[in-house]
Scaffold this motif. Structure first.
Motif, short mmCIF file in Angstrom:
data_model
loop_
_atom_site.label_atom_id
_atom_site.label_comp_id
_atom_site.label_asym_id
_atom_site.label_seq_id
_atom_site.Cartn_x
_atom_site.Cartn_y
_atom_site.Cartn_z
N SER A 196 0.84 -1.20 0.00
CA SER A 196 0.00 0.00 0.00
C SER A 196 0.88 1.25 0.00
N PRO A 197 0.34 2.40 -0.44
CA PRO A 197 1.12 3.65 -0.44
C PRO A 197 1.63 4.05 0.94
N LEU A 198 0.97 3.59 2.00
CA LEU A 198 1.42 3.91 3.35
C LEU A 198 2.57 3.01 3.80
N GLN A 199 2.55 1.77 3.36
CA GLN A 199 3.59 0.81 3.76
C GLN A 199 4.88 0.99 2.96
N LYS A 200 4.74 1.39 1.71
CA LYS A 200 5.88 1.43 0.80
C LYS A 200 7.02 2.33 1.27
N PRO A 201 6.76 3.58 1.71
CA PRO A 201 7.88 4.44 2.13
C PRO A 201 8.68 3.86 3.29
N LEU A 202 7.99 3.24 4.27
CA LEU A 202 8.70 2.66 5.41
C LEU A 202 9.58 1.50 4.97
N LEU A 203 9.05 0.63 4.10
CA LEU A 203 9.85 -0.49 3.60
C LEU A 203 11.08 0.01 2.86
N MET A 204 10.90 0.99 1.99
CA MET A 204 12.02 1.49 1.19
C MET A 204 13.08 2.15 2.08
N ALA A 205 12.64 2.87 3.10
CA ALA A 205 13.59 3.50 4.02
C ALA A 205 14.38 2.45 4.79
N LEU A 206 13.70 1.39 5.22
CA LEU A 206 14.37 0.31 5.95
C LEU A 206 15.37 -0.43 5.05
N VAL A 207 14.97 -0.66 3.80
CA VAL A 207 15.88 -1.33 2.86
C VAL A 207 17.10 -0.47 2.59
N SER A 208 16.90 0.83 2.44
CA SER A 208 18.02 1.75 2.21
C SER A 208 18.99 1.72 3.40
N SER A 209 18.44 1.73 4.60
CA SER A 209 19.27 1.67 5.81
C SER A 209 20.03 0.35 5.89
N LEU A 210 19.36 -0.76 5.55
CA LEU A 210 20.01 -2.08 5.55
C LEU A 210 21.14 -2.11 4.52
N ALA A 211 20.89 -1.52 3.35
CA ALA A 211 21.93 -1.47 2.31
C ALA A 211 23.17 -0.74 2.82
N MET A 212 22.96 0.36 3.55
CA MET A 212 24.09 1.12 4.08
C MET A 212 24.83 0.34 5.18
N VAL A 213 24.09 -0.46 5.95
CA VAL A 213 24.74 -1.31 6.95
C VAL A 213 25.71 -2.28 6.26
N LEU A 214 25.23 -2.95 5.21
CA LEU A 214 26.06 -3.92 4.49
C LEU A 214 27.27 -3.25 3.86
N VAL A 215 27.03 -2.12 3.20
CA VAL A 215 28.11 -1.44 2.48
C VAL A 215 29.15 -0.86 3.44
N VAL A 216 28.70 -0.17 4.47
CA VAL A 216 29.62 0.47 5.41
C VAL A 216 30.47 -0.57 6.14
N ARG A 217 29.87 -1.68 6.53
CA ARG A 217 30.63 -2.73 7.21
C ARG A 217 31.71 -3.30 6.30
#
Length: 218
Positions: free
Chosen positions: A157-178
């Motif tokens: 849903s349009p309400l769920q999508k932004p939170l998922l994308m933000a969490l995925v972006s944060s997870l991507a940065m965890v992987l990359v920075v480590r």
């Protein structure tokens, strides 16, 4: 410190951006990658560089304040930004993905400009094949996560999508920075950098190549 705060601020950045960007913008895979992955790498290129300068200071027993390492990163910001943009795109190609963290280490630790940093990264990638196997797996996981998140966006849903994308972006940065931290630590402990002209190994702080005389550090 820098490694811990970057994913947190990435989450906040993405939530802010997604609050103002139309949801349809993420329907294009290129836009999705740009917003969720490339933009955070660009925005946090200086904090990532500061992390590497701080690591170098710590491992080489050179006491330097946080303001000191941030200042170094700011002075090298053009190279950090260039490496982050080009390297971020390259990192999405699993077979050559380690070039990105290696180039970041080369410009932050050895003082190469962006073009020379990528050249040295290619040399080191050929010679560090076994050590880099973990990086290949990390970036394969990263690409898989981004693709799955993009596909999941079509059924949310349009309400769920932004939170998922933000969490995925944060997870991507965890992987990359480590991975950047791990590779940069090994880079410093190895103690040598390669001449991008003749590929001869030189001390990390060398200004000229001992073999061909090529200027290694600007």
């Amino acid at each position: 410190m820098f490694a811990g705060i970057i994913p947190v601020f990435t989450l906040l950045l993405e939530l802010f951006l997604l609050a103002y960007i139309p949801v349809d913008f993420l329907s294009s895979f290129q836009n999705f990658i740009l917003l969720i992955y490339i933009v955070p790498l660009l925005v946090f290129s200086i904090p990532i560089g500061s992390m590497l300068y701080s690591l170098k200071s710590e491992l080489l027993y050179r006491e330097k304040s946080y303001s000191g390492v941030v200042t170094e990163a700011v002075f090298n910001s053009l190279n950090l930004i260039a490496v982050s943009i080009v390297g971020g795109i390259v990192s999405l190609i699993p077979v050559i993905s380690p070039i990105y963290p290696l180039a970041l280490a080369a410009t932050s630790i050895s003082g190469y400009n962006a073009i020379e940093a990528f050249a040295e990264a290619v040399i080191r990638m050929r010679r560090w094949r076994r050590f880099l196997m973990q990086s290949y797996r990390i970036y394969l996981l990263l690409v898989s996560t981004l693709v799955l998140a993009y596909l999941a966006g079509f059924v949310m849903s349009p309400l769920q999508k932004p939170l998922l994308m933000a969490l995925v972006s944060s997870l991507a940065m965890v992987l990359v920075v480590r991975d950047i931290y791990r590779i940069s630590k090994q880079y410093i402990l190895y103690g040598l950098k390669y001449c991008v002209y003749c590929e001869n190994p030189n001390p990390m702080e060398a200004i000229y190549c001992a073999e061909c005389g090529f200027r290694l550090k600007k």
